[in-house]
Design a protein around this motif. Structure first.
Motif, PDB file in Angstrom:
ATOM      1  N   GLN A 295       0.828  -1.204   0.000  1.00 24.52           N
ATOM      2  CA  GLN A 295       0.000   0.000   0.000  1.00 24.52           C
ATOM      3  C   GLN A 295       0.865   1.259   0.000  1.00 24.52           C
ATOM      4  O   GLN A 295       0.551   2.237  -0.679  1.00 24.52           O
ATOM      5  CB  GLN A 295      -0.936   0.001   1.201  1.00 24.52           C
ATOM      6  CG  GLN A 295      -2.035  -1.018   1.115  1.00 24.52           C
ATOM      7  CD  GLN A 295      -2.975  -0.725  -0.027  1.00 24.52           C
ATOM      8  OE1 GLN A 295      -3.445   0.393  -0.195  1.00 24.52           O
ATOM      9  NE2 GLN A 295      -3.251  -1.735  -0.825  1.00 24.52           N
TER      10      GLN A 295
ATOM     11  N   THR B  65       0.935   4.100  -2.910  1.00 22.19           N
ATOM     12  CA  THR B  65       0.635   5.492  -2.574  1.00 22.19           C
ATOM     13  C   THR B  65       1.776   6.403  -3.000  1.00 22.19           C
ATOM     14  O   THR B  65       1.550   7.498  -3.532  1.00 22.19           O
ATOM     15  CB  THR B  65       0.364   5.629  -1.067  1.00 22.19           C
ATOM     16  OG1 THR B  65      -0.742   4.795  -0.729  1.00 22.19           O
ATOM     17  CG2 THR B  65       0.055   7.061  -0.684  1.00 22.19           C
TER      18      THR B  65
ATOM     19  N   ARG C  25       1.562   6.900  -6.726  1.00 23.11           N
ATOM     20  CA  ARG C  25       0.495   7.848  -7.095  1.00 23.11           C
ATOM     21  C   ARG C  25       0.892   9.283  -6.750  1.00 23.11           C
ATOM     22  O   ARG C  25       0.580  10.213  -7.503  1.00 23.11           O
ATOM     23  CB  ARG C  25      -0.814   7.473  -6.396  1.00 23.11           C
ATOM     24  CG  ARG C  25      -1.480   6.243  -6.976  1.00 23.11           C
ATOM     25  CD  ARG C  25      -2.898   6.038  -6.473  1.00 23.11           C
ATOM     26  NE  ARG C  25      -3.086   6.231  -5.048  1.00 23.11           N
ATOM     27  CZ  ARG C  25      -2.895   5.294  -4.116  1.00 23.11           C
ATOM     28  NH1 ARG C  25      -2.481   4.090  -4.468  1.00 23.11           N
ATOM     29  NH2 ARG C  25      -3.110   5.558  -2.845  1.00 23.11           N
TER      30      ARG C  25
ATOM     31  N   GLU D  83      -2.977  11.443  -1.486  1.00 21.88           N
ATOM     32  CA  GLU D  83      -1.900  10.490  -1.252  1.00 21.88           C
ATOM     33  C   GLU D  83      -1.213  10.744   0.081  1.00 21.88           C
ATOM     34  O   GLU D  83      -0.778   9.808   0.746  1.00 21.88           O
ATOM     35  CB  GLU D  83      -0.891  10.545  -2.399  1.00 21.88           C
ATOM     36  CG  GLU D  83      -1.411   9.969  -3.696  1.00 21.88           C
ATOM     37  CD  GLU D  83      -2.394  10.859  -4.435  1.00 21.88           C
ATOM     38  OE1 GLU D  83      -2.484  12.059  -4.118  1.00 21.88           O
ATOM     39  OE2 GLU D  83      -3.095  10.339  -5.324  1.00 21.88           O
TER      40      GLU D  83
ATOM     41  N   ASP E  34      -3.531   9.299   2.603  1.00 19.42           N
ATOM     42  CA  ASP E  34      -3.385   7.846   2.528  1.00 19.42           C
ATOM     43  C   ASP E  34      -2.099   7.400   3.211  1.00 19.42           C
ATOM     44  O   ASP E  34      -2.085   6.401   3.936  1.00 19.42           O
ATOM     45  CB  ASP E  34      -3.359   7.379   1.067  1.00 19.42           C
ATOM     46  CG  ASP E  34      -4.732   7.177   0.483  1.00 19.42           C
ATOM     47  OD1 ASP E  34      -5.679   6.943   1.255  1.00 19.42           O
ATOM     48  OD2 ASP E  34      -4.859   7.248  -0.749  1.00 19.42           O
TER      49      ASP E  34
END
Length: 131
Positions: free
Chosen positions: A50, A54, A57, A71, A74
């Protein structure tokens, strides 16, 4: 705020210990130890995947001249989730997994955005810029 956080840590620790003892009596100690190790390994794998997604991105957003606000939020949720998964305990693991899975992370993101916008509005977070 410190008192609430301290109380929360003490209460969660007591619940975790009670859950360890109860599960140890219902199953056995090895089951509990295996569960702790398994959630730690699974959490590390999930946090890595993950986190890298992130980060990718965020780099894409920056490359296209946009601020990676989603992001960043996140990333904060993934970091907190990973820390909770490395903490021994099944309650903290459950919360950690909820923060690492994108579909269940959405309510936490909404809550965090609400808190941050309220803090900005009140002036308890100040932004300093060096131009």
């Amino acid at each position: 705020m410190f008192r609430i956080l301290f109380l929360l840590i003490v209460v969660i620790s007591a619940v975790e210990i009670a859950l360890f003892v109860w599960l140890g009596n219902v199953f056995n100690v090895w089951f509990v130890l295996f569960g702790i190790i398994l959630t730690g390994i699974t959490g590390a794998y999930l946090a890595k995947n993950q986190g890298l997604g992130t980060l990718s991105r965020a780099q894409y957003e920056l490359g296209h001249g946009r601020a990676p606000t989603e992001e960043i939020i996140d990333g904060i949720a993934i970091l907190v989730g990973a820390v909770l998964l490395f903490t021994p305990g099944f309650v903290t693991d459950a919360i950690g997994f909820l923060l690492l899975i994108p579909q269940t992370r959405k309510p936490a993101k909404v809550w965090l955005k609400k808190i941050l916008s309220e803090m900005f509005r009140k002036g308890s977070i100040k932004v300093f810029r060096n131009y």
